[in-house]
Design an enzyme around this catalytic site. Structure first.
Site, PDB file in Angstrom:
ATOM      1  N   ALA A  46      60.380  75.674  21.218  1.00  0.00           N
ATOM      2  CA  ALA A  46      59.855  76.212  19.968  1.00  0.00           C
ATOM      3  C   ALA A  46      58.814  77.298  20.223  1.00  0.00           C
ATOM      4  CB  ALA A  46      59.256  75.079  19.144  1.00  0.00           C
ATOM      5  N   LYS A  93      69.158  77.500  27.194  1.00  0.00           N
ATOM      6  CA  LYS A  93      68.248  78.198  26.285  1.00  0.00           C
ATOM      7  C   LYS A  93      67.899  79.600  26.771  1.00  0.00           C
ATOM      8  CE  LYS A  93      66.252  74.057  24.289  1.00  0.00           C
ATOM      9  NZ  LYS A  93      65.050  73.244  24.059  1.00  0.00           N
ATOM     10  N   ASP A 137      56.401  72.040  27.809  1.00  0.00           N
ATOM     11  CA  ASP A 137      56.074  70.883  26.981  1.00  0.00           C
ATOM     12  C   ASP A 137      55.403  69.791  27.809  1.00  0.00           C
ATOM     13  OD1 ASP A 137      58.126  70.059  28.564  1.00  0.00           O
ATOM     14  OD2 ASP A 137      59.460  69.448  26.947  1.00  0.00           O
ATOM     15  N   GLU A 140      52.256  68.721  33.680  1.00  0.00           N
ATOM     16  CA  GLU A 140      52.570  68.916  35.093  1.00  0.00           C
ATOM     17  C   GLU A 140      52.885  70.398  35.361  1.00  0.00           C
ATOM     18  OE1 GLU A 140      55.753  66.390  36.197  1.00  0.00           O
ATOM     19  OE2 GLU A 140      55.385  66.632  38.345  1.00  0.00           O
ATOM     20  N   CYS A 178      39.414  77.974  33.342  1.00  0.00           N
ATOM     21  CA  CYS A 178      40.851  77.762  33.471  1.00  0.00           C
ATOM     22  C   CYS A 178      41.190  76.391  32.878  1.00  0.00           C
ATOM     23  CB  CYS A 178      41.286  77.860  34.934  1.00  0.00           C
ATOM     24  SG  CYS A 178      40.954  76.383  35.922  1.00  0.00           S
ATOM     25  N   CYS A 194      56.517  65.667  21.070  1.00  0.00           N
ATOM     26  CA  CYS A 194      57.338  65.985  19.893  1.00  0.00           C
ATOM     27  C   CYS A 194      58.360  64.877  19.659  1.00  0.00           C
ATOM     28  CB  CYS A 194      58.061  67.305  20.090  1.00  0.00           C
ATOM     29  SG  CYS A 194      56.914  68.657  20.335  1.00  0.00           S
ATOM     30  N   CYS A 254      34.815  73.578  39.437  1.00  0.00           N
ATOM     31  CA  CYS A 254      36.250  73.450  39.138  1.00  0.00           C
ATOM     32  C   CYS A 254      37.068  73.379  40.425  1.00  0.00           C
ATOM     33  CB  CYS A 254      36.719  74.638  38.302  1.00  0.00           C
ATOM     34  SG  CYS A 254      38.513  74.665  38.073  1.00  0.00           S
TER      35      CYS A 254
HETATM   36 ZN   LIG Z   1      38.798  76.473  36.655  1.00  0.00          ZN
END
Ligand SMILES: [Zn+2]
Length: 350
Positions: A46, A93, A137, A140, A178, A194, A254
């Protein structure tokens, strides 16, 4: 005047984009930059459909569409690039999307990749791209995209929608937070999907519209573009709620931005078999080129078989197996990987 219905081949480029070029933020220079831009859209459900349609119509010169799945009737409520004929043919698709995009803009290049994006092929699939858009979607793949983008200092835009809720983030490596800055860990426990919570097509299209607009700003003005949003934006179109969380700087601790630890990219090897929602299991085989005509003959005695150039479908009650030319398979009707493996081994090979 294309408004009067002249044939497509006589449409002048100047006419095609005239209303967009008139917009001050774009202008003739911006339009030229869009024509030279190369954007990857990973996942063409979508969100990916809407992103691809908006950018193709806006004149982004090269679009690479990466998707592992095929069109089904339950997609048509919200995946705006596909129609009933695509679902009837079970077209991949990426292929169906490329056909549709080129039908309304033959002046751009659309590069369809029917593949599952994994650490082993991400380099090849995203090579040469200037921007990556998220139509996936699952987290991972998003962490994999995030690792790749931060490692290569390449911008990407996170977009997600479920139910009536949408969320999006511009990731400008070195400048903004990020995905791993904001969400260091994969969300645990029950994650809404969904399949479990349903989805409103309007929530998807809103998130795609916002992300596509940010993409235009980035492609025209670069990562320093003053109007680029530097927040995680979320909204609920049903409850009329929205929220923004600052993402203006990378987090100093991070994993990806600061420690340069790209564990998802380094790819602790992916499992050979994974669940992929909708009561189905995916077998990540890719070293088993399949001769569809031969396989069709072989499977005839065991159920209903149908194939075209892109997919072969085999119905063996209560299962439905979709095979791709490289040997990858999606088996519907079970979430038991052992059952899927057995079925694959029995009819395709072990
Ligand atoms: Zn980061």
């Amino acid at each position: 005047m294309n408004d009067l219905g002249e044939p497509a081949q006589r449409v002048e480029l100047g006419d095609r984009y005239s209303r967009q070029v008139l917009f001050r933020g774009i202008g003739p220079e911006g339009q030229k930059k869009l024509a030279e831009a190369r954007v990857a859209i990973v996942g063409c459900g979508a969100t990916g459909s809407a992103l691809a349609a908006l950018l193709a119509r806006a004149g982004v010169g090269t679009l690479r569409i990466v998707d592992r799945d095929y069109v089904e009737p339950s997609n048509l409520q919200r995946q705006f690039l596909f129609d009933e004929a695509d679902a009837a043919e079970s077209l991949p698709k990426a292929i169906a999307a490329a056909r549709k995009l080129l039908a309304f803009n033959s002046a751009i290049v659309v590069d369809a990749k029917v593949d599952d994006l994994v650490p082993a092929n991400i380099e090849a699939l995203l090579e040469g791209m200037m921007l990556i858009l998220d139509g996936t979607d699952n987290f991972e793949t998003r962490y994999l995209l995030n690792d790749y983008a931060v490692a290569r200092c390449l911008p990407w835009i996170y977009s997600a929608a479920v139910g009536s809720y949408g969320v999006t983030l511009n990731v400008l490596p070195g400048l903004t937070a990020c995905l791993a800055c904001l969400f260091p860990e994969l969300p645990g426990g029950m994650v809404e999907t969904c399949e479990t919570s349903g989805i409103l097509n309007s929530a998807v299209n809103l998130v795609a519209s916002i992300a596509a607009t940010e993409a235009l700003k980035l492609l025209i003005g670069g990562p320093g573009s003053p109007h680029l949003r530097r927040t995680l934006l979320s909204f609920d179109v049903w409850k009329n709620e929205h929220a923004e969380v600052s993402a203006s700087r990378p987090r100093p601790d991070c994993r990806a931005c600061a420690n340069r630890d790209f564990s998802h990219l380094a790819g602790r090897a992916r499992p050979h078999i994974t669940l992929c929602g909708r009561n189905s299991v995916q077998i990540h085989e890719r070293q088993r080129p399949i001769d569809f005509a031969e396989m069709d003959r072989r499977l005839q005695p065991h159920g209903v078989v149908r194939h075209n150039d892109f997919v072969l479908k085999f119905w063996h009650e209560p299962y439905e197996m979709t095979l791709f030319p490289d040997g990858r398979a999606i088996i519907k009707g079970t979430t038991d990987t052992a059952v899927a493996r057995t079925l694959y081994a029995r009819y395709v090979g072990s």
